[in-house]
Motif scaffolding. Structure first.
Motif, PDB file in Angstrom:
ATOM      1  N   ASP A   1       1.066  -1.238  -0.098  1.00  0.00           N
ATOM      2  CA  ASP A   1       0.012  -0.057   0.014  1.00  0.00           C
ATOM      3  C   ASP A   1       0.882   1.343   0.032  1.00  0.00           C
ATOM      4  O   ASP A   1       0.426   2.348  -0.554  1.00  0.00           O
ATOM      5  CB  ASP A   1      -0.933   0.030   1.080  1.00  0.00           C
ATOM      6  N   THR A   2       2.004   1.302   0.737  1.00  0.00           N
ATOM      7  CA  THR A   2       3.076   2.608   0.728  1.00  0.00           C
ATOM      8  C   THR A   2       4.390   1.940   0.541  1.00  0.00           C
ATOM      9  O   THR A   2       4.764   0.739   0.957  1.00  0.00           O
ATOM     10  CB  THR A   2       2.751   3.177   2.217  1.00  0.00           C
ATOM     11  N   GLY A   3       5.229   2.847   0.322  1.00  0.00           N
ATOM     12  CA  GLY A   3       6.842   2.756   0.439  1.00  0.00           C
ATOM     13  C   GLY A   3       7.280   2.362  -1.028  1.00  0.00           C
ATOM     14  O   GLY A   3       6.592   2.213  -2.012  1.00  0.00           O
ATOM     15  N   ARG A   4       8.537   1.905  -0.776  1.00  0.00           N
ATOM     16  CA  ARG A   4       9.441   1.421  -2.058  1.00  0.00           C
ATOM     17  C   ARG A   4       9.859   0.198  -1.670  1.00  0.00           C
ATOM     18  O   ARG A   4      10.315  -0.094  -0.380  1.00  0.00           O
ATOM     19  CB  ARG A   4      10.388   2.407  -2.530  1.00  0.00           C
ATOM     20  N   TYR A   5       9.752  -1.012  -2.952  1.00  0.00           N
ATOM     21  CA  TYR A   5      10.319  -2.166  -2.182  1.00  0.00           C
ATOM     22  C   TYR A   5      10.710  -3.222  -3.474  1.00  0.00           C
ATOM     23  O   TYR A   5      10.594  -2.679  -4.524  1.00  0.00           O
ATOM     24  CB  TYR A   5       9.326  -2.914  -1.462  1.00  0.00           C
ATOM     25  N   LYS A   6      11.365  -4.185  -3.202  1.00  0.00           N
ATOM     26  CA  LYS A   6      11.673  -5.276  -4.086  1.00  0.00           C
ATOM     27  C   LYS A   6      11.008  -6.495  -3.446  1.00  0.00           C
ATOM     28  O   LYS A   6      10.440  -6.349  -2.479  1.00  0.00           O
ATOM     29  CB  LYS A   6      13.341  -5.399  -4.313  1.00  0.00           C
TER      30      LYS A   6
ATOM     31  N   ALA B   1       4.865   1.979  -4.284  1.00  0.00           N
ATOM     32  CA  ALA B   1       3.414   1.454  -4.029  1.00  0.00           C
ATOM     33  C   ALA B   1       2.380   2.517  -4.950  1.00  0.00           C
ATOM     34  O   ALA B   1       2.728   3.658  -4.984  1.00  0.00           O
ATOM     35  CB  ALA B   1       3.200   1.684  -2.676  1.00  0.00           C
ATOM     36  N   PRO B   2       1.432   1.707  -5.455  1.00  0.00           N
ATOM     37  CA  PRO B   2       1.000   0.267  -5.179  1.00  0.00           C
ATOM     38  C   PRO B   2       1.589  -0.684  -6.129  1.00  0.00           C
ATOM     39  O   PRO B   2       0.654  -1.569  -6.789  1.00  0.00           O
ATOM     40  CB  PRO B   2      -0.637   0.627  -5.297  1.00  0.00           C
ATOM     41  N   GLY B   3       2.490  -0.353  -6.937  1.00  0.00           N
ATOM     42  CA  GLY B   3       3.026  -1.243  -7.945  1.00  0.00           C
ATOM     43  C   GLY B   3       3.297  -2.693  -7.556  1.00  0.00           C
ATOM     44  O   GLY B   3       3.363  -2.841  -6.213  1.00  0.00           O
ATOM     45  N   THR B   4       3.561  -3.462  -8.346  1.00  0.00           N
ATOM     46  CA  THR B   4       3.763  -4.865  -8.037  1.00  0.00           C
ATOM     47  C   THR B   4       5.208  -5.277  -8.424  1.00  0.00           C
ATOM     48  O   THR B   4       5.771  -5.010  -9.564  1.00  0.00           O
ATOM     49  CB  THR B   4       2.873  -5.849  -8.846  1.00  0.00           C
ATOM     50  N   ALA B   5       5.914  -5.976  -7.473  1.00  0.00           N
ATOM     51  CA  ALA B   5       7.379  -6.212  -7.891  1.00  0.00           C
ATOM     52  C   ALA B   5       7.491  -7.754  -8.063  1.00  0.00           C
ATOM     53  O   ALA B   5       6.858  -8.641  -7.446  1.00  0.00           O
ATOM     54  CB  ALA B   5       8.449  -5.912  -6.674  1.00  0.00           C
ATOM     55  N   THR B   6       8.119  -8.165  -9.055  1.00  0.00           N
ATOM     56  CA  THR B   6       8.059  -9.604  -9.472  1.00  0.00           C
ATOM     57  C   THR B   6       9.514 -10.132  -9.720  1.00  0.00           C
ATOM     58  O   THR B   6      10.351  -9.374 -10.128  1.00  0.00           O
ATOM     59  CB  THR B   6       7.398  -9.676 -10.723  1.00  0.00           C
TER      60      THR B   6
ATOM     61  N   VAL C   1       7.255 -15.630  -0.548  1.00  0.00           N
ATOM     62  CA  VAL C   1       7.517 -14.347  -0.982  1.00  0.00           C
ATOM     63  C   VAL C   1       7.235 -13.270   0.203  1.00  0.00           C
ATOM     64  O   VAL C   1       6.270 -13.363   1.001  1.00  0.00           O
ATOM     65  CB  VAL C   1       6.595 -14.245  -2.064  1.00  0.00           C
ATOM     66  N   GLU C   2       8.140 -12.200   0.001  1.00  0.00           N
ATOM     67  CA  GLU C   2       7.950 -11.118   0.738  1.00  0.00           C
ATOM     68  C   GLU C   2       8.374 -10.016   0.282  1.00  0.00           C
ATOM     69  O   GLU C   2       9.318  -9.931  -0.750  1.00  0.00           O
ATOM     70  CB  GLU C   2       8.793 -11.332   2.309  1.00  0.00           C
ATOM     71  N   ALA C   3       8.089  -8.656   0.904  1.00  0.00           N
ATOM     72  CA  ALA C   3       8.510  -7.285   0.466  1.00  0.00           C
ATOM     73  C   ALA C   3       9.866  -6.878   1.028  1.00  0.00           C
ATOM     74  O   ALA C   3      10.132  -7.316   2.216  1.00  0.00           O
ATOM     75  CB  ALA C   3       7.505  -6.327   0.637  1.00  0.00           C
ATOM     76  N   LEU C   4      10.690  -6.317   0.183  1.00  0.00           N
ATOM     77  CA  LEU C   4      12.126  -5.951   0.893  1.00  0.00           C
ATOM     78  C   LEU C   4      12.078  -4.458   0.828  1.00  0.00           C
ATOM     79  O   LEU C   4      12.522  -3.811  -0.239  1.00  0.00           O
ATOM     80  CB  LEU C   4      13.167  -6.571  -0.022  1.00  0.00           C
TER      81      LEU C   4
END
Length: 203
Positions: free
Chosen positions: A152-157, A181-186, A198-201
């Motif tokens: 929902d928020t932030g920046r992540y891999k 966010a709210p993009g999807t990392a793959t 699977v988790e967000a970094l």
């Protein structure tokens, strides 16, 4: 007999000019409501329901109800024909104890339901992450080797814990792109290997 008025003598004694301006009062503090943060939802219960559309029946509706706060609903959906997952946000926010509802695309199923604070928290932290796994199709090979995460928020891999089913060996792969966010990392495990978690970094 005194030659000067008493007020003049008093001013002279304390070396204060007659024209000195009065001291202004300190400004009043802003009302506490200006500093109060949005109340995060607590005590939330989630559920999925059947959707009936003509001859189509599918477990595609997600619902959330909380005891406090203001919130929307987010559901992680899957197309059972392609194996592709995605996220849908509810369009309306409700106040507790109301129920927020939304539905996956026609024929797709809701696998996970999440409450989403309204408004979203600020400050840059990565919050409200929804991870899932997908099938990978490589010629005649089909394996659950792709990991995806959406927040929902932030920046992540994305970070995936993978396993080689032939050897039993496990390893970790990281996404190469940072998303906002709210993009999807793959990211995908090595060919033929499966994603176990699977988790967000956060970045």
């Amino acid at each position: 007999m005194f030659r000067y008025p008493l007020v003049t003598l008093a001013v002279a004694a304390f070396s204060l000019p007659l024209s000195a301006a009065p001291v202004q009062a300190a400004p009043m503090p802003a009302p506490a409501t200006q500093w109060s943060a949005a109340i995060a939802p607590t005590g939330c219960t989630t559920s999925t329901e059947w959707v009936t559309e003509g001859s189509n029946y599918y477990y595609g509706r997600g619902k959330v109800q909380c005891t406090t706060g203001r919130y929307k609903v987010k559901i992680q959906c899957r197309n059972k024909q392609t194996g592709v997952g995605y996220v849908v946000y509810g369009s309306s926010a409700v106040n507790a104890p109301g129920t927020a509802t939304t539905t996956c695309n026609t024929g797709n199923v809701a696998e996970k339901v999440y409450p989403v604070a309204d408004p979203l928290p600020t400050g840059g932290a990565t919050t409200g992450c929804a991870p899932w796994m997908e099938w990978v199709h490589e010629g005649s090979n089909h394996y659950y080797g792709r990991g995806r995460v959406q927040c929902d928020t932030g920046r992540y891999k994305v970070k995936i814990n993978c396993r080689n089913l032939q050897t039993g060996a496990t390893y970790v792969v990281y996404g190469t792109q940072v998303v906002t966010a709210p993009g999807t990392a793959t990211r995908t495990c090595y060919s033929g290997n499966v994603a176990e978690s699977v988790e967000a970094l956060p970045q």
